[in-house]
Design a protein around this motif. Structure first.
Motif, short mmCIF file in Angstrom:
data_model
loop_
_atom_site.label_atom_id
_atom_site.label_comp_id
_atom_site.label_asym_id
_atom_site.label_seq_id
_atom_site.Cartn_x
_atom_site.Cartn_y
_atom_site.Cartn_z
N GLU A 199 0.81 -1.22 0.00
CA GLU A 199 0.00 0.00 0.00
C GLU A 199 0.84 1.27 0.00
N ASP A 200 2.15 1.14 0.23
CA ASP A 200 3.07 2.27 0.19
C ASP A 200 3.69 2.46 -1.20
N SER A 201 3.22 1.71 -2.18
CA SER A 201 3.80 1.71 -3.51
C SER A 201 2.75 2.03 -4.56
N ASN A 202 2.98 3.09 -5.34
CA ASN A 202 2.06 3.41 -6.43
C ASN A 202 2.01 2.27 -7.44
N GLY A 203 3.17 1.70 -7.76
CA GLY A 203 3.21 0.60 -8.72
C GLY A 203 2.43 -0.61 -8.24
N ALA A 204 2.60 -0.98 -6.99
CA ALA A 204 1.89 -2.14 -6.44
C ALA A 204 0.38 -1.89 -6.40
N LYS A 205 -0.01 -0.65 -6.11
CA LYS A 205 -1.44 -0.33 -6.10
C LYS A 205 -2.02 -0.46 -7.51
N ILE A 206 -1.25 -0.03 -8.51
CA ILE A 206 -1.68 -0.19 -9.90
C ILE A 206 -1.81 -1.68 -10.23
N GLU A 207 -0.81 -2.46 -9.84
CA GLU A 207 -0.83 -3.90 -10.11
C GLU A 207 -2.01 -4.58 -9.42
N LYS A 208 -2.29 -4.19 -8.18
CA LYS A 208 -3.42 -4.78 -7.44
C LYS A 208 -4.73 -4.43 -8.13
N SER A 209 -4.88 -3.18 -8.54
CA SER A 209 -6.09 -2.74 -9.22
C SER A 209 -6.28 -3.51 -10.53
N PHE A 210 -5.19 -3.66 -11.27
CA PHE A 210 -5.23 -4.41 -12.53
C PHE A 210 -5.62 -5.86 -12.27
N ALA A 211 -5.01 -6.47 -11.25
CA ALA A 211 -5.32 -7.86 -10.91
C ALA A 211 -6.79 -8.02 -10.53
N ASP A 212 -7.32 -7.06 -9.75
CA ASP A 212 -8.75 -7.07 -9.42
C ASP A 212 -9.58 -6.99 -10.70
N GLY A 213 -9.18 -6.10 -11.58
CA GLY A 213 -9.93 -5.86 -12.81
C GLY A 213 -10.00 -7.05 -13.74
#
Length: 174
Positions: free
Chosen positions: A75-89
């Motif tokens: 949650e401290d990483s913009n890249g990881a948040k993007i990856e998590k959102s993409f994975a959810d999507g």
């Protein structure tokens, strides 16, 4: 066929050695559990690649996976948040190194915790306005300690006792 898992966590702002070791530890743990693992720290990018190029490439790798494994600092990483959102999507399974609060508490418990926390912090802020408690660093540390206690107690008798004590502080400082 085994499950292919992509590791995601904070890389930017962390030393390369520390990030590499953290991802490697996760890779070893996941492999020992029988998963096929995609570790983005082991991907060799061209020197001219910037952050956005790396993220786009990582998303292509993630798309080929069955799950994403989020390290505790994700949650401290913009890249990881993007990856998590993409994975959810795209409907991938979401796995956590450390489960978020919503994964260890019911919705009712989270709601109760939230209300108690808000009330406790109101009382605590009144308490801090007294002259002998005017130190912001200690305030922050104490607040973090209270939050940790709440997150791990999951015993609402303890939480309600703290709340009652905070209410007494609030009433004494009026």
């Amino acid at each position: 066929m085994s499950c292919k898992v992509y590791i995601s966590g904070k890389i930017s702002g962390v030393s390369f050695a520390k990030a590499y070791d953290k991802f490697l530890d996760a890779e070893k743990r996941l492999k020992s559990e029988g998963y096929d693992v995609v570790n983005p720290m082991t991907i060799k990018f061209p020197d001219e690649f910037g952050w956005a190029d790396c993220i786009l490439y990582d998303l292509k790798e993630l798309q080929r996976c069955d799950a994403i494994y989020l390290l505790k600092d994700w949650e401290d990483s913009n890249g990881a948040k993007i990856e998590k959102s993409f994975a959810d999507g795209i409907g991938l399974k979401i796995m956590y190194e450390e489960k978020p609060l919503s994964a260890v508490m019911t919705k009712e418990e989270v709601d109760k915790f939230s209300e108690l926390w808000k009330e406790l912090m109101k009382s605590y802020s009144i308490f801090l306005r007294t002259p002998m408690f005017n130190c912001y660093e200690e305030h922050f540390v104490f607040q973090q300690d209270l939050l940790s206690l709440f997150l791990y107690a999951k015993d609402f008798d303890v939480v309600e006792t703290l709340y009652a004590g905070a209410g007494a502080m609030k009433n004494n400082n009026k």
